[in-house]
Design a protein around this motif. Sequence first.
Motif, PDB file in Angstrom:
ATOM      1  N   GLN A 136      -3.524 -59.015 -38.248  1.00  0.00           N
ATOM      2  CA  GLN A 136      -2.752 -59.956 -37.397  1.00  0.00           C
ATOM      3  C   GLN A 136      -3.807 -61.258 -36.925  1.00  0.00           C
ATOM      4  OE1 GLN A 136       0.527 -59.277 -34.885  1.00  0.00           O
ATOM      5  NE2 GLN A 136       1.549 -57.755 -36.176  1.00  0.00           N
ATOM      6  N   GLU A 156       3.291 -63.597 -40.776  1.00  0.00           N
ATOM      7  CA  GLU A 156       5.083 -63.318 -40.557  1.00  0.00           C
ATOM      8  C   GLU A 156       5.301 -61.989 -40.885  1.00  0.00           C
ATOM      9  OE1 GLU A 156       8.545 -63.599 -38.835  1.00  0.00           O
ATOM     10  OE2 GLU A 156       6.849 -64.727 -38.670  1.00  0.00           O
ATOM     11  N   MET A 157       4.728 -61.603 -42.095  1.00  0.00           N
ATOM     12  CA  MET A 157       5.094 -60.148 -42.799  1.00  0.00           C
ATOM     13  C   MET A 157       4.458 -59.290 -41.767  1.00  0.00           C
ATOM     14  SD  MET A 157       3.911 -58.752 -46.529  1.00  0.00           S
ATOM     15  CE  MET A 157       2.204 -58.787 -46.197  1.00  0.00           C
ATOM     16  N   ARG A 159       3.755 -59.424 -38.655  1.00  0.00           N
ATOM     17  CA  ARG A 159       4.538 -59.426 -37.287  1.00  0.00           C
ATOM     18  C   ARG A 159       5.610 -58.741 -37.468  1.00  0.00           C
ATOM     19  NH1 ARG A 159       2.979 -65.744 -35.656  1.00  0.00           N
ATOM     20  NH2 ARG A 159       0.989 -65.152 -34.837  1.00  0.00           N
ATOM     21  N   THR A 160       6.540 -59.091 -38.505  1.00  0.00           N
ATOM     22  CA  THR A 160       7.979 -58.414 -38.884  1.00  0.00           C
ATOM     23  C   THR A 160       7.750 -56.888 -38.905  1.00  0.00           C
ATOM     24  OG1 THR A 160       8.598 -60.339 -39.779  1.00  0.00           O
ATOM     25  CG2 THR A 160       9.743 -58.463 -40.209  1.00  0.00           C
ATOM     26  N   TRP A 161       6.683 -56.649 -39.695  1.00  0.00           N
ATOM     27  CA  TRP A 161       6.456 -55.255 -40.062  1.00  0.00           C
ATOM     28  C   TRP A 161       6.029 -54.374 -38.867  1.00  0.00           C
ATOM     29  CZ3 TRP A 161       7.433 -53.028 -44.633  1.00  0.00           C
ATOM     30  CH2 TRP A 161       7.039 -51.601 -44.993  1.00  0.00           C
ATOM     31  N   ASP A 163       7.061 -55.133 -35.670  1.00  0.00           N
ATOM     32  CA  ASP A 163       7.885 -55.383 -34.455  1.00  0.00           C
ATOM     33  C   ASP A 163       8.946 -54.024 -34.696  1.00  0.00           C
ATOM     34  OD1 ASP A 163       6.814 -57.363 -33.542  1.00  0.00           O
ATOM     35  OD2 ASP A 163       8.064 -58.965 -34.445  1.00  0.00           O
ATOM     36  N   PRO A 165      12.597 -52.406 -34.449  1.00  0.00           N
ATOM     37  CA  PRO A 165      13.639 -53.127 -34.508  1.00  0.00           C
ATOM     38  C   PRO A 165      14.528 -53.021 -33.096  1.00  0.00           C
ATOM     39  CG  PRO A 165      13.795 -51.042 -35.351  1.00  0.00           C
ATOM     40  CD  PRO A 165      12.209 -51.052 -35.072  1.00  0.00           C
TER      41      PRO A 165
END
Length: 171
Positions: A136, A156-157, A159-161, A163, A165
């Motif tokens: 990142q 974004e991919m 960051r999403t991965w 994070d 849930p």
Amino acid sequence: MYTNIIQEMLSKGDMEGAIQQVACIGEKRDTSQLTFLIEILKSTENNVLRNEIAIALSDIGDNRAVEPLLEVITDPKSLGSRGTLLYALEHLDYILHIENIIPFIGDSSLEVSAQSFMLLEQAMDRLSDSQILRYQHIIELQMQNNQSKLLEVALEMLRTWGDPPNIGEFS
């Protein structure tokens, strides 16, 4: 067998014949020619031959080709013809070298940037949290000088991965 034939063709300037022989090696997945192909990959100035060797190395599927492919990808002589070289990594175990691939996501060539993004995407489930954070950061630094949409998507991919849930989302 192939070694002598290809060397003879190259010495005579028969690039088309040499390329056909390299393709045969790849089709037969002839691992005995791996060292020879890597040698030519690293030394040739011919982009078409280099790309055909990269595909043959990918077809052979021997992970010893990963580092030489990356060496050529990062070499300035491959500028303008890196897409196929990156594609060749797709079926090899390149995960230890993903950090060297990520900067190409911001490349001006759509083929190079898309292929690099895809390699990152394929590796996502094998990355540690610390790797995800490091990548990142690499992309954020790149974005300071490069407004590539694919860099934004990659960030974004990651960051999403990275994070966890939100437990409350499922209540």
